[in-house]
Write a protein that holds these residues in place. Structure first.
Motif, short mmCIF file in Angstrom:
data_model
loop_
_atom_site.label_atom_id
_atom_site.label_comp_id
_atom_site.label_asym_id
_atom_site.label_seq_id
_atom_site.Cartn_x
_atom_site.Cartn_y
_atom_site.Cartn_z
N GLY A 197 0.83 -1.19 0.00
CA GLY A 197 0.00 0.00 0.00
C GLY A 197 0.87 1.24 0.00
N ILE A 198 0.37 2.31 0.60
CA ILE A 198 1.17 3.53 0.72
C ILE A 198 2.31 3.21 1.69
N SER A 199 3.56 3.38 1.21
CA SER A 199 4.69 2.90 2.00
C SER A 199 5.76 3.98 2.14
N CYS A 200 6.90 3.60 2.66
CA CYS A 200 8.00 4.53 2.92
C CYS A 200 8.30 5.41 1.71
N GLU A 201 8.45 4.78 0.55
CA GLU A 201 8.85 5.51 -0.64
C GLU A 201 7.73 6.35 -1.24
N SER A 202 6.49 6.05 -0.86
CA SER A 202 5.37 6.89 -1.30
C SER A 202 5.53 8.30 -0.77
N CYS A 203 6.08 8.41 0.43
CA CYS A 203 6.23 9.71 1.08
C CYS A 203 7.64 10.27 0.95
N HIS A 204 8.66 9.39 1.02
CA HIS A 204 10.04 9.87 1.03
C HIS A 204 10.73 9.78 -0.33
N GLY A 205 10.01 9.27 -1.33
CA GLY A 205 10.58 9.18 -2.67
C GLY A 205 11.22 7.84 -2.94
N PRO A 206 11.14 7.34 -4.20
CA PRO A 206 11.79 6.07 -4.55
C PRO A 206 13.27 6.12 -4.22
N ALA A 207 13.77 5.05 -3.59
CA ALA A 207 15.04 5.14 -2.85
C ALA A 207 16.30 4.73 -3.61
N LYS A 208 16.17 4.18 -4.79
CA LYS A 208 17.35 3.61 -5.44
C LYS A 208 18.50 4.60 -5.57
N ASN A 209 18.20 5.84 -5.88
CA ASN A 209 19.27 6.82 -6.13
C ASN A 209 19.79 7.50 -4.87
N TRP A 210 19.08 7.36 -3.74
CA TRP A 210 19.54 8.06 -2.54
C TRP A 210 19.83 7.17 -1.34
N ILE A 211 19.50 5.89 -1.41
CA ILE A 211 19.61 5.04 -0.22
C ILE A 211 21.05 4.94 0.28
N ASP A 212 22.02 4.80 -0.61
CA ASP A 212 23.42 4.69 -0.18
C ASP A 212 23.91 5.98 0.47
N LEU A 213 23.47 7.10 -0.06
CA LEU A 213 23.84 8.39 0.53
C LEU A 213 23.21 8.54 1.91
N HIS A 214 21.99 8.07 2.04
CA HIS A 214 21.21 8.25 3.26
C HIS A 214 21.85 7.59 4.47
N TYR A 215 22.45 6.40 4.29
CA TYR A 215 23.01 5.73 5.47
C TYR A 215 24.55 5.71 5.50
N ASN A 216 25.15 6.58 4.71
CA ASN A 216 26.60 6.74 4.77
C ASN A 216 26.93 7.86 5.75
N TYR A 217 27.42 7.49 6.94
CA TYR A 217 27.65 8.48 7.99
C TYR A 217 29.07 9.04 7.98
N GLY A 218 29.87 8.65 7.00
CA GLY A 218 31.19 9.27 6.88
C GLY A 218 32.36 8.31 6.88
N GLY A 219 32.10 7.01 6.81
CA GLY A 219 33.20 6.07 6.76
C GLY A 219 33.04 4.91 7.71
N ALA A 220 33.94 3.95 7.64
CA ALA A 220 33.88 2.75 8.47
C ALA A 220 33.95 3.12 9.95
N GLY A 221 33.07 2.52 10.72
CA GLY A 221 33.08 2.72 12.16
C GLY A 221 32.35 3.97 12.64
N ILE A 222 31.91 4.82 11.72
CA ILE A 222 31.20 6.04 12.11
C ILE A 222 29.70 5.76 12.09
N THR A 223 29.04 6.09 13.18
CA THR A 223 27.60 5.86 13.31
C THR A 223 26.85 7.18 13.18
N ARG A 224 25.55 7.08 13.18
CA ARG A 224 24.74 8.31 13.14
C ARG A 224 25.05 9.20 14.33
N GLU A 225 25.29 8.58 15.48
CA GLU A 225 25.57 9.34 16.70
C GLU A 225 26.93 10.04 16.64
N SER A 226 27.91 9.43 15.98
CA SER A 226 29.25 10.01 15.94
C SER A 226 29.52 10.81 14.66
#
Length: 359
Positions: free
Chosen positions: A130-159
């Motif tokens: 039904g209406i899902s994540c990508e319905s609201c946030h946009g189809p993810a293929k082109n941005w998904i890798d950018l979205h969860y790349n926090y800056g390199g190995a070992g770096i988390t969202r918090e750091s």
């Protein structure tokens, strides 16, 4: 032919101090005509385009579930999720489909765009949810890798560094993500479907012209709220009072944008045309009231943009141009304001008792 109003009559209805406000709005409109574009047109604040979702770029909600399991569980308790199994079985949906000559609403383009998520797999396009994540946030293929790349190995969202986070968000948006970093984009995602853009669907099919009682705060803060990131991953956080103020007004602006877009599709003086034009008029009046209480210049610009275009049938170009300008101004409004400037309207923002009505 004007669908709803002769401009001076509607101007006079926009607030209680009618004569003063009419004079101000007329002055602003004339000044815009003489001196050119408004401030909002010059800032470069441009929201991501609202376009039909490309099924070749859709990954599906399971991709999001890897990092957002709590959000997915909330979604599974909503009508947005249940639509996939239930909507096509409802008698009213079958009646609309029959009137339009549609054999399956899961495969008809005018139904798919608002009620389902489609994905291309092995060359075949099909509804996957039904209406899902990508319905609201946009189809993810082109941005998904950018979205969860926090800056390199070992770096988390918090750091993650502030600079990297800002760039990550900007790059994701540029790649097609509708990120809640700017709340106006979320309001647009809601309003693009809660205001129906299809005249035949309403006049022939008997579909409603949209959720006429839709209002961002009371509808989004109830069962669809999924703010676990704001809650540190442990709880579904509520917005602050200031954030709710901003959401409340951003929703009105998006409502006006999409009511104008809907009116642009009106080709006859009929149920659809009158209803969507009336909706545009009503939300413009509410925004005028907010402007009166807050004196925020961007709201004035939005109102004058609305007032400069007739709500008329067969007036698509002018109405869509006005909607485009309002979209830019709405995005700019959400970018530049925090809600602290809107305390005067806080008593009118729906409280938690209203959120529960949407559950």
């Amino acid at each position: 032919m004007t669908l709803l109003r002769e401009s001076f009559v509607l101007l006079a209805s926009l607030c209680h101090k009618r004569v003063v406000f009419v004079g101000l709005i007329v002055l602003f409109v004339v000044a815009g005509a003489v001196f050119g574009t408004t401030r909002g047109d010059q800032t470069g604040h441009v929201p991501p385009a609202i376009t039909p979702m490309d099924p070749t770029l859709v990954l599906g909600y399971s991709t999001c579930a890897k990092c957002h399991p709590n959000e997915i569980e909330v979604w599974k308790g909503t009508p947005h999720y249940a639509t996939f199994e239930e909507l096509h079985r409802r008698p009213e949906a079958k009646q609309i489909a029959q009137k339009l000559g549609v054999s399956s609403i899961k495969y008809d383009g005018r139904c798919i765009s608002c009620h389902y998520t489609q994905k291309t797999e092995n060359g075949e396009v099909s509804a996957i949810s039904g209406i899902s994540c990508e319905s609201c946030h946009g189809p993810a293929k082109n941005w998904i890798d950018l979205h969860y790349n926090y800056g390199g190995a070992g770096i988390t969202r918090e750091s993650e560094s502030k600079e990297h986070r800002e760039k990550r968000i900007a790059d994701s948006i540029a790649a097609g993500m509708r990120n809640p970093h700017n709340i106006y984009t979320m309001a647009q995602s809601c309003m693009k479907c809660h205001t129906v853009p299809d005249e035949e669907l309403v006049n022939v099919g008997g579909h409603s012209s949209g959720s006429l009682d839709f209002e961002m705060v009371s509808w989004s803060e109830g069962m669809v709220r999924h703010r676990f990131l704001a809650g540190g991953g442990t709880h579904n956080a509520k917005h602050t009072a200031e954030e709710l103020n901003l959401l409340f007004v951003s929703g009105m602006i998006a409502d006006l944008e999409f009511s104008l877009r809907a009116t642009s599709n009106a080709t006859s003086k009929s149920t659809y045309g009158y209803t969507v034009a009336k909706r545009a008029s009503a939300v413009a009046k509410r925004l005028a009231s907010v402007y009166k209480k807050t004196q925020i210049p961007l709201l004035r610009e939005i109102i004058e943009t609305y007032m400069a275009v007739p709500l008329s049938i067969n007036n698509a170009d002018a109405l869509n141009d006005a909607a485009d300008k309002i979209a830019k101004l709405g995005y700019q409004f959400a970018e530049e304001h925090t809600g602290a400037e809107l305390t005067a309207i806080q008593p009118y923002v729906p409280g938690e008792e209203r959120w529960l009505q949407q559950q």
